[in-house]
Write an enzyme that holds these catalytic residues in place. Structure first.
Site, PDB file in Angstrom:
ATOM      1  N   ASP A 110      13.973 -44.073 -74.999  1.00  0.00           N
ATOM      2  CA  ASP A 110      13.836 -45.437 -75.507  1.00  0.00           C
ATOM      3  C   ASP A 110      12.435 -45.582 -76.086  1.00  0.00           C
ATOM      4  O   ASP A 110      11.436 -45.400 -75.376  1.00  0.00           O
ATOM      5  CB  ASP A 110      14.055 -46.454 -74.388  1.00  0.00           C
ATOM      6  CG  ASP A 110      13.879 -47.888 -74.884  1.00  0.00           C
ATOM      7  OD1 ASP A 110      14.722 -48.351 -75.660  1.00  0.00           O
ATOM      8  OD2 ASP A 110      12.867 -48.522 -74.497  1.00  0.00           O
ATOM      9  N   GLU A 197      17.436 -43.439 -80.157  1.00  0.00           N
ATOM     10  CA  GLU A 197      17.941 -44.658 -80.793  1.00  0.00           C
ATOM     11  C   GLU A 197      18.103 -44.443 -82.299  1.00  0.00           C
ATOM     12  O   GLU A 197      17.236 -43.839 -82.941  1.00  0.00           O
ATOM     13  CB  GLU A 197      16.973 -45.807 -80.548  1.00  0.00           C
ATOM     14  CG  GLU A 197      16.794 -46.168 -79.088  1.00  0.00           C
ATOM     15  CD  GLU A 197      15.695 -47.190 -78.894  1.00  0.00           C
ATOM     16  OE1 GLU A 197      16.014 -48.386 -78.831  1.00  0.00           O
ATOM     17  OE2 GLU A 197      14.523 -46.803 -78.831  1.00  0.00           O
ATOM     18  N   ASP A 297      12.693 -50.950 -69.776  1.00  0.00           N
ATOM     19  CA  ASP A 297      12.731 -49.888 -70.783  1.00  0.00           C
ATOM     20  C   ASP A 297      13.326 -48.597 -70.231  1.00  0.00           C
ATOM     21  O   ASP A 297      14.033 -47.880 -70.948  1.00  0.00           O
ATOM     22  CB  ASP A 297      11.321 -49.634 -71.325  1.00  0.00           C
ATOM     23  CG  ASP A 297      10.792 -50.827 -72.107  1.00  0.00           C
ATOM     24  OD1 ASP A 297      11.518 -51.310 -72.992  1.00  0.00           O
ATOM     25  OD2 ASP A 297       9.669 -51.278 -71.829  1.00  0.00           O
TER      26      ASP A 297
END
Length: 321
Positions: A110, A197, A297
């Site tokens: 992340d 991502e 996170d």
């Protein structure tokens, strides 16, 4: 070399017709690179460039035996000229990635601003903020002001602009070196695949839509002044370049990089699946439905990992490598 420039023009117009912007005219002041396709030779600390002859250069990376020079690109930088040489050895086999049915372990990543990367194994990588820390912002502001106060077209303005460019290059070099170090830390972990991502960074950096009062016709506040600082932080983090470096190193180690849709990854509860903006408060995650709590996170990194597992076990056509 002239043929390469024609190829660049052809590529620019192809991009234009595919909706990626109109070609920009380049005069001799902003045409800063050219490519040789043949005739380049390297002997020790000397390089031969057609039409220019032999010249000395700092040979930072020696060409291994068995490789042939295919092309060389010369680029103008703020501190001089760089040459990048493309080499080839057909006897070396291509890197083969691990098949999907053999993927047993995944690492979720992340990307953030407070910390550059949060991993699903609870490891966090710091974000040095090379251009947005207090010292760098002050230095950039001073040097930019010195450029703006010089007379346009004067030699003093050119000198100040060159000094400002050298500072920008120094920051960019630091960022690139740190990204390679970060990518090595991530790829060297004992996993079969890495989930990242699938970010549209250019879309994230777009300006806010203009708001106009229908009665008076005046512009209303749209939050752009607040978003400006966020845009600078995103640009400083360099997420796109970091992902490219992770993909490059992963291929060399036979690993797969899976790009996952990150929508609501930091707002989704990993216990009950409840999605709500109020679940997250900074780095804290507390589910408003079931009370589950963890680091926001790191939980997002675990969610990205789980979504990648769903792609691998389900529809393999969604896999982005």
């Amino acid at each position: 070399m002239l043929q390469q420039n024609v190829k660049r023009l052809d590529t620019a117009y192809k991009n234009f017709f595919e909706g990626r912007g109109f070609p920009k005219f380049k005069n001799r002041s902003n045409f800063t690179s050219f490519t040789y396709q043949m005739g380049v030779k390297v002997q020790g600390s000397k390089i031969y460039l057609p039409k220019l002859g032999w010249m000395r250069f700092h040979n930072s990376r020696v060409i291994p035996e068995g490789f042939t020079i295919k092309a060389a690109t010369i680029r103008k930088r703020q501190n001089g000229w760089d040459v990048s040489i493309r080499i080839e050895d057909k006897s070396i086999p291509d890197y083969i990635s691990k098949p999907l049915n053999e993927i047993n372990s995944l690492l979720g990543c992340d990307l953030g601003i407070t910390k550059l990367v949060h991993l699903s194994d609870s490891y966090q990588i710091e974000n040095p903020r090379f251009s947005t820390n207090k010292k760098a912002k002050r230095t950039l502001k001073i040097r930019q002001r010195r450029v703006s106060k010089k007379v346009k077209g004067s030699n003093n303005r050119k000198k100040s602009a060159k000094r400002l460019g050298r500072l920008h290059k120094k920051i960019a070099d630091k960022r690139s070196a740190y990204q390679w170090e970060t990518a090595n830390k991530i790829v060297s972990r004992k996993v079969d695949a890495i989930a990242v991502e699938n970010l549209n960074v250019s879309g994230m950096l777009r300006r806010c839509k203009v708001k106009i009062d229908e009665k008076t016709g005046r512009f209303l506040k749209n939050g752009q002044s607040r978003k400006k600082g966020l845009n600078r932080s995103i640009s400083d983090a360099g997420w796109s370049d970091l992902i490219l470096k992770i993909e490059y190193l992963a291929v060399k180690q036979g690993k797969i990089v899976i790009k996952v849709n990150p929508k609501n990854s930091s707002q989704e509860c990993r216990n009950c699946g409840h999605i709500d903006k109020s679940n997250r408060d900074g780095e804290k995650f507390i589910c408003t439905h079931c009370g589950y709590h963890e680091h926001a996170d790191i939980g997002a990194a675990k969610t990205i990992r789980d979504r990648a597992f769903e792609i691998v076990r389900g529809d393999s056509t969604k896999l982005a490598v």
